[in-house]
Scaffold this motif. Structure first.
Motif, PDB file in Angstrom:
ATOM      1  N   ASP A 157     -87.251  69.589  75.537  1.00 42.57           N
ATOM      2  CA  ASP A 157     -87.097  69.277  76.956  1.00 42.57           C
ATOM      3  C   ASP A 157     -88.102  69.977  77.856  1.00 42.57           C
ATOM      4  O   ASP A 157     -88.049  69.838  79.079  1.00 42.57           O
ATOM      5  CB  ASP A 157     -85.687  69.655  77.433  1.00 42.57           C
ATOM      6  N   ARG A 195     -88.243  70.969  83.553  1.00 43.21           N
ATOM      7  CA  ARG A 195     -87.632  70.376  82.360  1.00 43.21           C
ATOM      8  C   ARG A 195     -87.886  68.872  82.410  1.00 43.21           C
ATOM      9  O   ARG A 195     -88.434  68.350  83.374  1.00 43.21           O
ATOM     10  CB  ARG A 195     -86.118  70.629  82.306  1.00 43.21           C
ATOM     11  N   GLU A 196     -87.458  68.188  81.372  1.00 42.03           N
ATOM     12  CA  GLU A 196     -87.523  66.734  81.375  1.00 42.03           C
ATOM     13  C   GLU A 196     -86.660  66.196  82.516  1.00 42.03           C
ATOM     14  O   GLU A 196     -85.743  66.860  82.998  1.00 42.03           O
ATOM     15  CB  GLU A 196     -87.008  66.217  80.023  1.00 42.03           C
ATOM     16  N   HIS A 197     -86.974  64.986  82.973  1.00 37.76           N
ATOM     17  CA  HIS A 197     -86.181  64.365  84.029  1.00 37.76           C
ATOM     18  C   HIS A 197     -84.697  64.393  83.697  1.00 37.76           C
ATOM     19  O   HIS A 197     -84.294  64.172  82.545  1.00 37.76           O
ATOM     20  CB  HIS A 197     -86.598  62.898  84.215  1.00 37.76           C
ATOM     21  N   TRP A 223     -92.178  69.935  86.862  1.00 39.77           N
ATOM     22  CA  TRP A 223     -91.993  69.700  85.429  1.00 39.77           C
ATOM     23  C   TRP A 223     -91.265  70.873  84.753  1.00 39.77           C
ATOM     24  O   TRP A 223     -91.599  71.264  83.641  1.00 39.77           O
ATOM     25  CB  TRP A 223     -93.320  69.440  84.722  1.00 39.77           C
ATOM     26  N   PHE A 254     -91.435  56.937  79.780  1.00 45.29           N
ATOM     27  CA  PHE A 254     -90.093  57.526  79.804  1.00 45.29           C
ATOM     28  C   PHE A 254     -89.137  56.620  79.041  1.00 45.29           C
ATOM     29  O   PHE A 254     -89.066  55.416  79.287  1.00 45.29           O
ATOM     30  CB  PHE A 254     -89.626  57.687  81.252  1.00 45.29           C
ATOM     31  N   TRP A 273     -82.810  59.990  73.491  1.00 43.28           N
ATOM     32  CA  TRP A 273     -82.148  61.267  73.692  1.00 43.28           C
ATOM     33  C   TRP A 273     -80.767  61.290  73.028  1.00 43.28           C
ATOM     34  O   TRP A 273     -80.113  60.260  72.878  1.00 43.28           O
ATOM     35  CB  TRP A 273     -81.946  61.554  75.178  1.00 43.28           C
ATOM     36  N   ASP A 293     -92.520  60.695  80.949  1.00 40.23           N
ATOM     37  CA  ASP A 293     -91.787  61.882  80.533  1.00 40.23           C
ATOM     38  C   ASP A 293     -92.647  63.120  80.763  1.00 40.23           C
ATOM     39  O   ASP A 293     -93.746  63.039  81.312  1.00 40.23           O
ATOM     40  CB  ASP A 293     -91.313  61.756  79.080  1.00 40.23           C
ATOM     41  N   LYS A 294     -92.152  64.263  80.302  1.00 39.65           N
ATOM     42  CA  LYS A 294     -92.837  65.528  80.545  1.00 39.65           C
ATOM     43  C   LYS A 294     -94.225  65.573  79.915  1.00 39.65           C
ATOM     44  O   LYS A 294     -95.075  66.361  80.338  1.00 39.65           O
ATOM     45  CB  LYS A 294     -92.005  66.681  79.986  1.00 39.65           C
TER      46      LYS A 294
END
Length: 933
Positions: A396, A431-433, A429, A908, A913, A902-903
């Motif tokens: 993440d 963490r991940e969204h 950024w 995305f 997940w 994504d990160k």
């Protein structure tokens, strides 16, 4: 009767004195709060598709949770909203801005804005002559007695934007130099090698433009044609009405043309905006400006055209690198003088402050940051912390760039130039969204504040109207601090913590004792693969910061407990010695340390020696070998060595910097030996210490402060508790009793007289007791739908309860009845164990507080006899709901340009997940407390 009146009057006076004393003694020593203490947020206006009802609702949302101001940044829009787009600076856009300011004022908030859309500065009104430029060179080889007869033009077909020919010069094999510019046919002739901006000369139509016919008579030649080209870069993430070329940041004329629409737009609005913002320098490949050669000759003292063959060669040698260093220094000078200083002057003339991110630029970061009213750094990605229970799952995160040494460039610039506020773009950024918890924000914010930041900006909040379906409108790189994100439920606790910290950290003045010289010429003098455009970026610290003597000395001093600020050559020229201290516009320092360096300007060395002779403590870890640059460098190098020889006793390098400082009676804060991090400020002679425990251990001991014979107040920024500490005094130090768990922080403030309120020191009176029984779980709010209420005897993630609970993101209340295990205990500590992710707590229907960060502990006071009722409302993250939404094929990524990534900047896809654990995982324990002696 007369006596009675006198008695009554006397009693009234006594009552007045008593009430005055009582009010004074009851007044909290916490500073009064203001919107500047509170965190602010960058507010993305997607497509500028804003309207007044939603602007008002959004600002009220911000105000209610404790956000003090917004920074408006218009960006690309939302698909399907095209009819609602508003062109930047149009009358309707300005009406929306006026309304925003009006509502913000009514809420005691303030407004900043970007001077453009997206980033960097640029837009539709930037014409090609004022667009970001680059150096283009064409090269022709010519043998002796050969004739060149051709049109001189850019041969590279990839160059799509027009380039203007400035000069044609020839270098002979015998070392000769010939300027052929005036022999061009159809060329706007350049008088005396001056720049290209001049009168156009009408020539017969029969002449081809830029045709050169010239014979090499004496020797073989290499001919160089120098063009002012254009990078062609467009504004990134531009909003409607804001697209266009990026601005030439080395030209004052370009800046003056750029602000013309803003002069018109802001007429009558002077002072309405608090500050204008300029983001990190992402003007790519811009190593030139049309007047560069003239500026170079003025600033460096020689004609660069005569050295083109050297600077453009692939050789990594002393002469080439000296000229490259001069080139890079000139870019830095132009950015500072022509753009940043001029930009601040313009803004101040409108009643606005400036807020600048200097990192990423090709210039001296210290000088550039200091040119603004509010220097601003940024963090990007996630940093590691050794706090037990702090989660940092590899899948993440992206590795962070928040190196404390890098962060200190912005705060140092503020400290030495006298700017009180240092801001930061924060949590970019992180963490991940949909996966950032409040607990993960806290230590990141603390590291910023420990390194001088005291004006945090969230990155960020996306304007999202009521009509937008959940999760609403989102910017691709932000945590998204708005009401559509679950963390909004308990975000007021994070924001309150930041506001409490910043209310302290904006008091008085910074109190660092050491200045450290940044030898930037050692970086500019390197080959760097021949590039003339070298950027000081946060993402490439290995190229210019890590491993340098400057970096190593900074780390050594900080590790030992010294407060350090950086200083540039320009600020050394401003320094004076007052009462043995080095005085700068921002304050005084006890010493200036020069790390080992190879290149130093002669003027800098001479000024350092002057300061030393005036009583300043200048400490050399090494001596420069030479001066930077090319012009007359041999003569200057000889002079530098002579100055060193003449002053060899006072510039003698030291082998142990720490020992040398202590011998000069400059002592560190040895409290760092416990593992605590700190920063210190001076308030009218008293000290404020911000202490943070990012270690895995509880620190329970007397810690030393480097100030003698003081009382000390302890402040807890989590809950605004305070009280006088137990201290042991001596002439040079004050020992303060403190107990601080991993993840906790306190402020200490010295004073001469102790107040009556004492700090409560608690310790465990017995082992923790696990609360067992039947927990009733009621799902309160959230989506996509509320799961059914249930009862559990074993605490685990609510995602295991049902498919509805697995998909649920929101808040649920856990209720438990339990017996008082010991009626004699006066105070209990509640430990919630593993919380996913934040929790409000009530005991017997009385609100206790919010547990949102590690450690998830609250002091709940005394239990009542018999049955007690504990209610815990837990809020999870939004990740599980977005997983469910994507698994159902419900499209929400409806944004133009970058849309959603994504990160790692890949597409995305939340369907990959796994559900995130949610709720109260426990174990929940209570521990009896007793006062420490």
């Amino acid at each position: 009767m007369k006596l009675s009146k006198i008695l009554i009057s006397f009693l009234c006076i006594l009552c007045f004195i008593f009430n005055s004393f009582s009010q004074k003694s009851d007044k909290s020593p916490w500073p009064d709060s203001s919107n500047i203490n509170q965190p602010w947020t960058r507010w993305w206006w997607m497509g500028s598709a804003v309207d007044k009802p939603n602007l008002k609702r959004s600002l009220i949302d911000f105000h209610k949770v404790g956000i003090g101001g917004v920074e408006i940044t218009p960006i690309y829009g939302v698909k399907g909203e095209e009819n609602n787009f508003i062109d930047y600076l149009s009358p309707k856009w300005m009406d929306m801005l006026d309304y925003t300011i009006h509502v913000a004022d009514s809420l005691h908030m303030q407004v900043d804005m970007v001077l453009g859309t997206g980033w960097p500065y640029g837009g539709s009104h930037v014409t090609l002559p004022h667009a970001a430029s680059k150096l283009i060179v064409e090269k022709y080889d010519l043998k002796k007695n050969e004739t060149i007869d051709r049109t001189i033009k850019v041969e590279n077909t990839k160059e799509k934007t027009p380039a203007e020919l400035l000069y044609v010069v020839a270098y002979g094999k015998d070392g000769s130099y010939v300027n052929l510019t005036d022999q061009l046919q159809g060329k706007n002739l350049l008088s005396n090698d001056k720049g290209i901006e001049g009168a156009h000369i009408a020539l017969p139509n029969t002449l081809e433009p830029n045709k050169l016919k010239w014979k090499a008579k004496k020797t073989d030649y290499t001919i160089y044609a120098v063009f002012s080209g254009k990078t062609g870069q467009q504004v990134k993430r531009a909003a409607p009405g804001g697209s266009g070329y990026t601005l030439d940041h080395y030209s004052k004329e370009a800046l003056e043309a750029y602000v013309v629409p803003f002069d018109k737009a802001f007429k009558g609005r002077e002072g309405k905006i608090r500050a204008i913002f300029n983001d990190s320098y992402e003007v790519y490949g811009t190593d030139f400006t049309p007047k560069f050669f003239d500026e170079f000759k003025t600033r460096r003292g020689y004609d660069l055209k005569q050295q083109l063959s050297v600077i453009l060669s692939d050789t990594d040698d002393e002469i080439s690198n000296r000229i490259r260093s001069d080139y890079r220094q000139t870019l830095s000078d132009l950015l500072l003088d022509k753009f940043d200083k001029s930009w601040t002057t313009w803004a101040n003339s409108k009643g606005f402050k400036t807020k600048l991110q200097a990192h990423g630029s090709p210039g001296n970061l210290i000088d550039l940051y200091a040119s603004a009213d509010i220097p601003e750094c940024e963090t990007f990605g996630s940093m590691p912390f050794d706090i037990p229970g702090f989660r940092r799952e590899k899948e993440d995160i992206r590795e962070g760039d928040a190196d404390p040494v890098m962060l200190k460039f912005s705060s140092s610039a503020a400290h030495i130039s006298g700017k009180n506020l240092v801001s930061s773009e924060t949590f970019t950024w992180l963490r991940e969204h949909f996966k950032t918890a409040l607990s993960q924000c806290k230590p990141e914010a603390e590291d910023l504040m420990l390194n001088g930041v005291n004006h945090i900006f969230l990155h960020g909040s996306t304007y999202s109207p009521d009509r937008a379906v959940w999760p609403g409108w989102k910017f691709y790189a932000s945590v998204n601090f708005n009401a559509n994100n679950n963390i909004w439920e308990d975000a007021p606790s994070l924001f309150s913590y930041i506001a409490n910290c910043q209310s302290m950290l904006q008091q008085g003045k910074p109190d660092n004792e050491i200045l450290l010289y940044w030898p930037i010429f050692d970086t500019w003098d390197k080959y760097h693969k021949g590039t003339l455009f070298f950027q000081f970026k946060i993402h490439s610290l290995d190229e210019w910061l890590h491993g340098t003597a400057f970096y190593n000395t900074t780390k050594e001093l900080m590790k030992k407990g010294y407060g350090v600020d950086f200083i540039s050559d320009n600020f050394i020229t401003e320094a004076k010695v007052v009462n043995g201290n080095i005085s700068l516009p921002g304050g005084t320092f006890k010493s200036l340390v020069v790390p080992a360096c190879k290149k130093m300007p002669l003027a800098t060395l001479q000024k350092l020696i002057e300061l030393q002779k005036a009583g300043g403590k200048i400490i050399f870890e090494g001596l420069p070998e030479s001066v930077p640059g090319f012009n007359d460098y041999k003569k200057q190098e000889t002079k530098l060595q002579a100055v060193l020889a003449e002053n060899k006793e006072i510039v003698k390098p030291v082998s142990n910097i720490i020992e040398t400082l202590e011998n000069a009676q400059i002592y560190p804060e040895t409290l760092v030996s416990t593992g605590l991090k700190f920063i210190r400020r001076n308030v009218d002679g008293e000290k404020i210490y911000y202490l943070v425990n990012h270690t895995p251990k509880t620190i329970d001991d007397f810690i030393p402060l480097q100030i003698g014979n003081k009382e000390v107040i302890i402040f807890d920024p989590l809950n605004r508790e305070f009280g006088n500490a137990v201290v042991k005094k001596s002439d040079n130090t004050t020992l303060v009793k403190i107990k601080i768990e991993p993840g906790q922080s306190y402020f200490l403030k010295t004073e001469n007289t102790a107040s009556q309120k004492k700090w409560n020191y608690y310790e465990s009176a017995a082992d923790p007791i696990i609360l067992k029984g039947n927990w009733k779980i009621n799902f309160d709010k959230g989506g996509p739908k509320l799961p059914s209420a249930t009862t559990v005897s074993n605490l685990e993630s609510w995602t295991k309860l049902s498919p509805e609970a697995e998909a649920f993101s929101g808040s649920a209340t856990y209720t438990l009845e339990f017996d008082n295990p010991n009626t004699k205990t006066e105070s209990w500590s509640l430990n919630l164990g593993d919380v996913r992710e934040s929790a409000k707590v009530w005991l017997n229907d009385q609100f206790i507080g919010t547990a949102w960060s590690v450690p998830y502990k609250l002091n709940i006071g005394k239990l009542k006899k018999g049955k007690n009722t504990l209610k815990i409302q837990v809020t999870n993250l939004s990740a599980n709901r977005i997983i469910d939404k994507e698994l159902k094929g419900e499209e929400w990524k409806i944004f133009y340009e970058i849309n959603m990534v994504d990160k790692d900047y890949k597409k995305f896809d939340a369907t990959k997940w796994s559900p995130m654990p949610s709720g109260l995982l426990g174990p929940v324990t209570i521990t009896p407390l007793k006062q420490q002696n």
